[in-house]
Motif scaffolding. Structure first.
Motif, PDB file in Angstrom:
ATOM      1  N   MET A   1       0.815  -1.214   0.000  1.00 13.35           N
ATOM      2  CA  MET A   1       0.000   0.000   0.000  1.00 13.35           C
ATOM      3  C   MET A   1       0.851   1.267   0.000  1.00 13.35           C
ATOM      4  SD  MET A   1      -2.997  -1.119   2.710  1.00 13.35           S
ATOM      5  CE  MET A   1      -3.766   0.503   2.749  1.00 13.35           C
ATOM      6  N   ARG A   2       2.101   1.152   0.497  1.00 10.58           N
ATOM      7  CA  ARG A   2       2.985   2.319   0.555  1.00 10.58           C
ATOM      8  C   ARG A   2       3.750   2.555  -0.745  1.00 10.58           C
ATOM      9  NH1 ARG A   2       4.343   0.120   5.758  1.00 10.58           N
ATOM     10  NH2 ARG A   2       6.308  -0.679   4.924  1.00 10.58           N
TER      11      ARG A   2
ATOM     12  N   VAL B   1       6.346   9.915  -3.314  1.00 12.03           N
ATOM     13  CA  VAL B   1       6.107  11.129  -4.113  1.00 12.03           C
ATOM     14  C   VAL B   1       5.320  12.152  -3.290  1.00 12.03           C
ATOM     15  CG1 VAL B   1       5.016  12.052  -6.192  1.00 12.03           C
ATOM     16  CG2 VAL B   1       6.151   9.825  -6.267  1.00 12.03           C
ATOM     17  N   GLU B   2       4.337  11.664  -2.552  1.00 11.27           N
ATOM     18  CA  GLU B   2       3.511  12.541  -1.706  1.00 11.27           C
ATOM     19  C   GLU B   2       4.365  13.288  -0.687  1.00 11.27           C
ATOM     20  OE1 GLU B   2       0.336  11.891   1.936  1.00 11.27           O
ATOM     21  OE2 GLU B   2       0.268  10.478   0.253  1.00 11.27           O
TER      22      GLU B   2
ATOM     23  N   LEU C   1      11.141  14.798   4.287  1.00 10.96           N
ATOM     24  CA  LEU C   1      12.234  14.161   3.544  1.00 10.96           C
ATOM     25  C   LEU C   1      12.594  12.812   4.166  1.00 10.96           C
ATOM     26  CD1 LEU C   1      14.632  17.148   2.743  1.00 10.96           C
ATOM     27  CD2 LEU C   1      13.189  15.871   1.145  1.00 10.96           C
ATOM     28  N   GLY C   2      12.581  12.748   5.502  1.00 13.08           N
ATOM     29  CA  GLY C   2      12.846  11.475   6.171  1.00 13.08           C
ATOM     30  C   GLY C   2      11.840  10.422   5.773  1.00 13.08           C
ATOM     31  N   TYR C   3      10.559  10.788   5.788  1.00 16.34           N
ATOM     32  CA  TYR C   3       9.514   9.850   5.399  1.00 16.34           C
ATOM     33  C   TYR C   3       9.616   9.480   3.916  1.00 16.34           C
ATOM     34  CZ  TYR C   3       7.159  10.957   9.835  1.00 16.34           C
ATOM     35  OH  TYR C   3       6.847  11.118  11.157  1.00 16.34           O
TER      36      TYR C   3
ATOM     37  N   TYR D   1      12.430   7.105   3.467  1.00 17.49           N
ATOM     38  CA  TYR D   1      12.016   5.831   4.066  1.00 17.49           C
ATOM     39  C   TYR D   1      11.123   5.052   3.107  1.00 17.49           C
ATOM     40  CZ  TYR D   1       8.854   2.808   6.713  1.00 17.49           C
ATOM     41  OH  TYR D   1       8.076   1.761   7.122  1.00 17.49           O
ATOM     42  N   MET D   2      10.117   5.741   2.553  1.00 13.89           N
ATOM     43  CA  MET D   2       9.207   5.089   1.609  1.00 13.89           C
ATOM     44  C   MET D   2       9.945   4.619   0.352  1.00 13.89           C
ATOM     45  SD  MET D   2       6.111   5.287   2.950  1.00 13.89           S
ATOM     46  CE  MET D   2       5.212   6.230   4.189  1.00 13.89           C
ATOM     47  N   SER D   3      10.932   5.404  -0.089  1.00 13.21           N
ATOM     48  CA  SER D   3      11.692   5.052  -1.297  1.00 13.21           C
ATOM     49  C   SER D   3      12.502   3.778  -1.077  1.00 13.21           C
ATOM     50  CB  SER D   3      12.627   6.201  -1.690  1.00 13.21           C
ATOM     51  OG  SER D   3      11.908   7.376  -1.957  1.00 13.21           O
TER      52      SER D   3
END
Length: 235
Positions: free
Chosen positions: A70-71, A76-77, A104-106, A109-111
């Motif tokens: 789901m992530r 991009v968001e 930016l941290g999030y 992390y998602m990347s």
């Protein structure tokens, strides 16, 4: 009719709005995932049958995989949110800096987390997955710490503002004081959530030796806070 009373009940409409949101579904899955992590640890420590331990461990892993899927693409968001925060006019410079750091941290992390997806679900294993997951944890922890510092800073400012309002007997100041109290309560709740979440990446990095039981309970608490917020937002 009973069926009509149920179908058109406000609670059903509220539930439908809640499950229609990605955040609502994610927080629900996250609550089950982290509580299952705690139960897997608890049943193992209490010498429960291996099948019981495996059941909760399986739920934890499967729900974790669903949430990871789901992530995908969500980075991009957060990159956009970082850009918006950086361009914000009239914002407290400290909160602005921390907001950019958090987003930016999030985003990173998602990347990094997305890059490990196919390895984690067993589609395609590769040697660099563990290193990427560690980098994901570092980025997540950095984002969380920015939010923790922002929360402490906000609480200090709210305390100073409330102190000034208390010194005045003006009715308008009384309304402002109630607004400050509400904001302080929300900030407190978010700070607790962020501190609970910090246990997950810090444990994953080996920075602090938390066991799965503690991490599972901390994650459950933060998930329930997020679940409550998502539910209230769709009221």
């Amino acid at each position: 009719m009973v069926a009509d009373a149920f179908a058109y009940h406000p609670a059903v409409a509220h539930y439908n709005r809640f499950v229609a949101t990605t955040v609502g579904r994610d927080k629900t899955l996250r609550t089950v995932q982290y509580f299952s992590r705690f139960l897997a640890w608890y049943t193992y420590r209490t010498n429960s049958p291996a099948s019981t331990v495996a059941l909760f461990d399986g739920v934890k892993k499967n729900f974790g995989s669903v949430r990871k899927a789901m992530r995908l693409g969500k980075f991009v968001e957060h990159f956009k949110a970082a850009a918006v925060a950086a361009d914000a006019k009239g914002m407290d410079p400290v909160l602005k800096f921390l907001a950019v750091g958090r987003q930016l941290g999030y985003a990173f992390y998602m990347s990094f987390d997305a890059m490990t997806y196919f390895d984690s679900v067993g589609v395609r294993k590769f040697d660099g997955a563990a290193r990427l997951q560690r980098e994901a944890y570092r980025a997540w922890l950095a984002g969380l710490l920015c939010n923790v510092i922002a929360g402490v800073y906000t609480l200090y400012n709210l305390q100073m503002a409330a102190k000034k309002s208390k010194d005045s007997q003006d009715a308008e100041k009384a309304v402002e004081l109630k607004k400050l109290e509400k904001e302080r309560s929300a900030t407190h709740l978010q700070l607790i959530s962020d501190l609970c979440d910090c246990t997950v990446p810090s444990s994953g990095l080996g920075a602090i030796n938390f066991d799965d039981g503690f991490v599972g309970l901390a994650g459950t608490v933060s998930s329930m806070i997020g679940l409550y917020a998502a539910w209230a937002k769709t009221a």
